[in-house]
Enzyme design. Structure first.
Site, PDB file in Angstrom:
ATOM      1  CB  SER A 196       4.799  31.166  60.518  1.00  0.00           C
ATOM      2  OG  SER A 196       4.886  30.160  60.937  1.00  0.00           O
ATOM      3  CE1 TYR A 205       1.926  28.156  55.728  1.00  0.00           C
ATOM      4  CE2 TYR A 205       3.556  27.664  57.338  1.00  0.00           C
ATOM      5  CZ  TYR A 205       2.789  28.372  57.084  1.00  0.00           C
ATOM      6  OH  TYR A 205       1.978  29.024  58.195  1.00  0.00           O
ATOM      7  CE  LYS A 245       2.168  31.930  56.344  1.00  0.00           C
ATOM      8  NZ  LYS A 245       1.402  33.198  56.715  1.00  0.00           N
TER       9      LYS A 245
END
Ligand SMILES: NC(=O)C1=CN([C@@H]2O[C@H](COP(=O)(O)OP(=O)(O)OC[C@H]3O[C@@H](n4cnc5c(N)ncnc54)[C@H](O)[C@@H]3O)[C@@H](O)[C@H]2O)C=CC1
Ligand SMILES: C[C@H](O)[C@@H]1OC(=O)[C@H](O)[C@@H]1O
Length: 253
Positions: free
Chosen positions: A143, A156, A160
């Site tokens: 990401s 999160y 990533k």
């Protein structure tokens, strides 16, 4: 056709970016095995769509956070298609939450699905590719969040960054076997993962305003880049990453 005769495996491919990638790979001539968590109807619809394109497809249920799901997925694909050529680690979650009161279970589940899940799956796929002796391509969906932070994504964004780093290290570990490892870094792509977050019109408008190309991404925008990295067009590309964000990252002012 960029993937004619290849077998492609994709995790979390009942919806969103995984689904679009599965169909894009089939359009380029691949047979496709998809992993799904708990959406049997959506997974069956992806299989049907691929079969309508004249390619073979199977759907295999499994939670990527469970280490045992990885060899099971690879074995099912090999049983169906005889080999694997391309592995796409896509499954992921992003339950938006503030940092100071982050529940441990949300943190741990996000880490287990996004990072441990990618690790187990990539490892199982790489083992099979190494045994086959004919190389392969692994693409992990990281990401833009590997490079920048998010107030409601403190659990999160590290996953990533971890997936991006995993591909860099795997490129070194697997290069001697002719296995290429790269990551794709999507920006903001309209899918179920951010439906609720972007339901706020002000937030959606703000995000769109940050994107020089003037729109949120669509799953197909990412799928084409995965196909490229999986294909022989990218035969000298490994340990690399491709930002697919409409220019959002470079838009400071
Ligand atoms: N949509 C976006 O803006 C961006 C998405 N990404 C990444 O793209 C990947 C795909 O996400 P989207 O297509 O956007 O969302 P999505 O929610 O449409 O798709 C995610 C898929 O992963 C599956 N999944 C979730 N947990 C799983 C598990 N434990 N085992 C197996 N499958 C599981 C879901 O069932 C779903 O089908 C994720 O890794 C996400 O982090 C990266 C950057 C931006
Ligand atoms: C889910 C978010 O909208 C999306 O996920 C990412 O990885 C991007 O950074 C966006 O924040």
């Amino acid at each position: 056709m960029l993937l004619q005769g290849k077998t492609v495996l994709i995790t979390g491919a009942a919806h969103g970016i995984g689904r679009a990638t599965a169909i894009a790979c089939a359009k380029q001539g691949a047979d496709v095995a998809i992993n799904y968590l708990n959406e049997p109807e959506a997974a069956a619809a992806v299989v049907a769509e691929i079969e309508a394109l004249g390619k073979r497809a199977i759907a295999v249920k499994g939670d990527v956070a469970d280490a045992a799901s990885a060899p099971a997925f690879v074995e099912a694909a090999v049983k169906a298609f005889g080999k694997i050529d391309v592995f796409v680690s896509n499954a992921g979650i992003c339950p938006f939450h503030a940092f100071l009161d982050m529940p441990a279970e949300i943190l741990e589940r996000t880490m287990r699905v996004n990072l441990h899940g990618a690790y187990y799956m990539v490892q199982a796929a790489a083992k099979r590719m190494q045994q086959q002796g004919s190389g392969g391509a692994i693409v992990a969906i990281s990401s833009i969040s590997a490079l920048v932070g998010g107030e409601m994504q403190t659990h999160y964004t590290p996953t990533k960054a971890g997936v991006h780093s995993l591909m860099q290290s795997c490129a070194i570990a697997l290069g001697r076997y002719g296995i290429r490892c790269n990551s794709v870094l999507p920006g903001t792509i309209a899918t179920d993962i951010n439906k609720e977050d972007l339901a706020d019109p002000a937030k959606k408008k703000y995000m769109e305003g940050r994107i020089p190309l003037g729109r949120l991404g669509e799953p197909d925008d990412v799928a084409g880049c995965v196909v490229f990295l999986a294909s022989d067009l990218a035969r000298y590309v490994t340990g690399s990453s491709l930002l697919v964000d409409g220019g959002m990252f470079v838009n400071l002012q």
